[in-house]
Enzyme design. Structure first.
Site, PDB file in Angstrom:
ATOM      1  N   ARG A  84       0.857  -1.180   0.000  1.00 28.13           N
ATOM      2  CA  ARG A  84       0.000   0.000   0.000  1.00 28.13           C
ATOM      3  C   ARG A  84       0.898   1.236   0.000  1.00 28.13           C
ATOM      4  NH1 ARG A  84      -2.340   3.194   4.803  1.00 28.13           N
ATOM      5  NH2 ARG A  84      -3.635   4.690   3.714  1.00 28.13           N
ATOM      6  N   HIS A 130      -2.769  10.929   0.732  1.00 30.81           N
ATOM      7  CA  HIS A 130      -2.310  10.742   2.112  1.00 30.81           C
ATOM      8  C   HIS A 130      -1.771  12.099   2.590  1.00 30.81           C
ATOM      9  CE1 HIS A 130      -0.655   7.563   5.093  1.00 30.81           C
ATOM     10  NE2 HIS A 130      -0.335   8.720   5.617  1.00 30.81           N
ATOM     11  N   GLU A 176      -7.028   8.625   6.531  1.00 26.01           N
ATOM     12  CA  GLU A 176      -7.280   9.281   7.806  1.00 26.01           C
ATOM     13  C   GLU A 176      -7.776  10.729   7.686  1.00 26.01           C
ATOM     14  OE1 GLU A 176      -3.740   8.834  10.189  1.00 26.01           O
ATOM     15  OE2 GLU A 176      -3.987   6.683  10.340  1.00 26.01           O
ATOM     16  N   ASN A 316      -6.924   1.876   9.969  1.00 25.22           N
ATOM     17  CA  ASN A 316      -5.580   2.131  10.494  1.00 25.22           C
ATOM     18  C   ASN A 316      -5.668   2.036  12.002  1.00 25.22           C
ATOM     19  OD1 ASN A 316      -4.699   2.591   7.932  1.00 25.22           O
ATOM     20  ND2 ASN A 316      -4.109   4.724   8.257  1.00 25.22           N
ATOM     21  N   TYR A 318      -3.374   1.477  15.784  1.00 25.76           N
ATOM     22  CA  TYR A 318      -2.075   1.399  16.463  1.00 25.76           C
ATOM     23  C   TYR A 318      -2.140   1.149  17.962  1.00 25.76           C
ATOM     24  CZ  TYR A 318       0.069   3.393  12.260  1.00 25.76           C
ATOM     25  OH  TYR A 318       0.505   3.600  10.977  1.00 25.76           O
ATOM     26  N   GLU A 387      -3.081  -0.025   8.001  1.00 25.05           N
ATOM     27  CA  GLU A 387      -1.859   0.343   8.740  1.00 25.05           C
ATOM     28  C   GLU A 387      -1.945  -0.207  10.147  1.00 25.05           C
ATOM     29  OE1 GLU A 387      -0.884   4.534   9.094  1.00 25.05           O
ATOM     30  OE2 GLU A 387      -1.290   4.835   6.959  1.00 25.05           O
TER      31      GLU A 387
HETATM   32  C1  GBH Z   1      -0.578   7.028  10.817  1.00 25.78           C
HETATM   33  O1  GBH Z   1      -1.546   7.679  11.598  1.00 25.78           O
HETATM   34  C2  GBH Z   1      -0.336   7.768   9.523  1.00 25.78           C
HETATM   35  O2  GBH Z   1      -1.251   7.367   8.524  1.00 25.78           O
HETATM   36  C3  GBH Z   1       1.085   7.583   9.007  1.00 25.78           C
HETATM   37  O3  GBH Z   1       1.335   8.477   7.968  1.00 25.78           O
HETATM   38  C4  GBH Z   1       2.056   7.761  10.157  1.00 25.78           C
HETATM   39  O4  GBH Z   1       3.407   7.710   9.758  1.00 25.78           O
HETATM   40  C5  GBH Z   1       1.780   6.685  11.182  1.00 25.78           C
HETATM   41  O5  GBH Z   1       0.487   6.860  11.662  1.00 25.78           O
HETATM   42  C6  GBH Z   1       2.682   6.728  12.394  1.00 25.78           C
HETATM   43  O6  GBH Z   1       2.474   7.879  13.127  1.00 25.78           O
HETATM   44  O7  GBH Z   1      -0.483  13.863  18.768  1.00 25.78           O
HETATM   45  O8  GBH Z   1      -1.828  13.112  20.620  1.00 25.78           O
HETATM   46  O9  GBH Z   1      -2.833  14.434  18.861  1.00 25.78           O
HETATM   47  C7  GBH Z   1      -1.808   7.086  12.844  1.00 25.78           C
HETATM   48  C8  GBH Z   1      -2.933   7.747  13.584  1.00 25.78           C
HETATM   49  C9  GBH Z   1      -3.718   9.670  14.669  1.00 25.78           C
HETATM   50  C10 GBH Z   1      -1.606   8.793  15.269  1.00 25.78           C
HETATM   51  C11 GBH Z   1      -3.362  10.961  15.331  1.00 25.78           C
HETATM   52  C12 GBH Z   1      -1.231  10.082  15.942  1.00 25.78           C
HETATM   53  C13 GBH Z   1      -2.066  12.062  16.975  1.00 25.78           C
HETATM   54  C14 GBH Z   1      -2.218  11.963  18.435  1.00 25.78           C
HETATM   55  N1  GBH Z   1      -2.531   8.992  14.192  1.00 25.78           N
HETATM   56  N2  GBH Z   1      -2.421  10.753  16.402  1.00 25.78           N
HETATM   57  S1  GBH Z   1      -1.817  13.456  19.227  1.00 25.78           S
END
Ligand code: GBH
Length: 486
Positions: A84, A130, A176, A316, A318, A387
């Site tokens: 992807r 993106h 996102e 996505n 995490y 992701e």
């Molecule tokens: C992904 O987002 C992205 O799609 C990708 O590009 C990126 O490299 C990867 O994560 C790793 O970061 O700072 O407390 O406000 C993941 C979802 C949502 C994670 C927003 C970070 C911010 C939290 N993201 N979040 S805060």
């Protein structure tokens, strides 16, 4: 593992399950002036002093634009079945608009790359956008804030891609939209950096702009999907959807009904903001109640475009958080749903180990829970996990030999993939793909290059040379043991 569990684990994922790795254009490509590429809002944003932790930008990144063969070789060595990646809109239409010229060199680059992936037995999954909106559109009419122009220009760009890349069968409109809206227009941490906080930006309104931007992204998604279904799907035979981010949640105190409610509301504000319109044609009740007329309403035409616009759900995922309700009226810039998130619950239990990312702590059981939550709410859609991955505390400061032994990341993938397999086998979740973030260490947006997410180490000081870490070789045998044979 008991024999029974082992047996179950072996049949946990469907035979057509696809796995691979994910990246994004601005984070890996570099070559920002090559072959006629136009600037994006991230080129402009990274040039403003203080916006990126280490003062860096995507100017070189992993130099992937010039190293497509190396990246394909890495994917092959890892045994990946799919890749992807995102297209840079301003490589294909440098100024972005529907009356602006197409840059054939940019399109040719991606077409050749897709052909080479397919020749290597790797299925391309393309994200159309993106986050790297053409800068000209931001300057011309306010970019994502423009309800009329933006969806039309995005539809045109999508059509150029569908037509120019007929070999691609897996399309994702946006990555996102929550991040584009909230981080770009409320917090101001991401391009274009607009916010009510005047210490960060001279312009912006955190109480209205994120909701307008989210709305316009939904309509633009709907337009692109309609274009695909009307004019390309039949011949192309592929599918299209949107990718949404969202954490799993647990109530801070499960005995407090208000925390239980808040934990649910947190997912609605993050995910259902977009997914409810896509599946039901309406924003969630909790958001309409809190935001009132700051949340746009769908016209009949918009609703028809957005409702039913997913062939699959792109997820996505995490991390997880504990959620504590807040009392009283939320401030006008609240985007969480009048609640706070913590990594510790009322008993002092911690949700997971620290990583290099302040927002990320591994918690695999949350992944299973959220897969189930989404499946129940949206009637068991086909899901691609587009992701999932982790950074490691202090990784950037370790000697290379130690970076290559990334057991923490390997364990993350092992736990998360098994949690997903359990959801597939026992909970009826219809999950058909998994993409590890990321193939390479890369430009981690506002955090620059200090935070690494790759299964491949990139040596930025020595010609972006690539070295696979231990985790890179773990996924193939893991999926081999979990995916059913025909
Ligand atoms: C992904 O987002 C992205 O799609 C990708 O590009 C990126 O490299 C990867 O994560 C790793 O970061 O700072 O407390 O406000 C993941 C979802 C949502 C994670 C927003 C970070 C911010 C939290 N993201 N979040 S805060």
């Amino acid at each position: 593992m008991s024999t029974q569990q082992k047996k179950m684990a072996h049949m946990a994922l469907p035979a057509d399950f696809k796995w691979g790795f994910a990246t994004a254009a601005y984070q890996i490509e570099g070559a920002i002036d090559k072959d006629g590429r136009g600037p994006t809002i991230w080129d402009t944003f990274t040039a403003i002093p203080g916006k990126i932790a280490d003062g860096s930008s995507g100017v070189t990144a992993c130099d992937s634009y010039n190293r497509t063969a190396e990246d394909i070789a890495l994917l092959k060595d890892c045994g990946a079945q799919a890749y992807r990646f995102s297209l840079c809109w301003s490589r294909i239409i440098p100024k972005g608009g529907r009356d602006d010229p197409i840059n054939q060199a940019g399109l040719d680059h991606y077409s050749k790359f897709c052909d080479e992936l397919l020749a290597a037995g790797i299925t391309p999954f393309i994200t159309l956008l993106h986050w790297d909106v053409p800068d000209e559109l931001e300057k011309r009419y306010g970019g994502l804030r423009n309800r009329e122009e933006f969806p039309l220009d995005f539809e045109n760009y999508a059509r150029v891609c569908f037509k120019g890349l007929p070999q691609v069968k897996n399309w994702i409109t946006f990555n996102e939209p929550w991040c584009s809206s909230i981080l770009g227009y409320s917090v101001g941490q991401f391009a274009p950096g607009r916010t009510s906080d005047r210490s960060k930006s001279a312009e912006g309104d955190s109480s209205t702009e994120p909701w307008i931007v989210g709305h316009n992204l939904l309509v633009a998604h709907g337009r692109a999907v309609k274009a695909y279904r009307d004019d390309f799907k039949e011949a192309n035979g592929g599918e299209i959807g949107i990718t949404l981010n969202g954490d799993a949640t647990f109530p801070y105190d499960p005995r407090d009904p208000k925390d239980v409610e808040a934990a649910n509301r947190k997912i609605e504000f993050a995910i259902s903001w977009f997914a409810d319109p896509v599946y039901f044609g309406e924003y969630p009740e909790s958001m309409r109640k809190q935001l009132g007329d700051r949340l746009p309403t769908f016209t009949e035409e918009e609703k028809a475009l957005v409702k039913g616009s997913n062939d699959f759900y792109g997820m996505n995922h995490y991390t997880a958080d504990y959620v504590k309700h807040l009392d009283g009226e939320p401030p006008l810039d609240d985007f969480k749903g009048n609640l706070e998130t913590t990594f510790w619950n009322y008993r002092g239990d911690c949700i997971g180990d620290e990583t290099q990312s302040p927002w990320l702590r591994p918690c695999a059981p949350g992944f299973r829970d959220l897969l189930v939550w989404l499946s129940k709410r949206y009637n068991y859609p086909k899901i691609y996990v587009t992701e999932s991955g982790t950074s490691i505390k202090g990784e950037n400061d370790m000697p290379m030999e130690q970076i290559l032994q990334d057991d923490f990341r390997l364990q993350y993938y092992d736990d998360y993939v098994k949690a997903m397999a359990t959801a597939s086998a026992l909970d009826g979740v219809n999950v058909r793909g998994y993409f590890a973030w990321s193939l390479l260490d890369n430009f981690e947006w506002a955090e620059g290059y200090e935070t690494r997410f790759g299964v491949t180490y990139v040596d930025y000081n020595n010609g972006q040379k690539r070295y696979p870490k231990k985790s890179a070789k773990h996924l193939a045998p893991l999926f081999e043991s979990l995916v059913r044979k025909e």
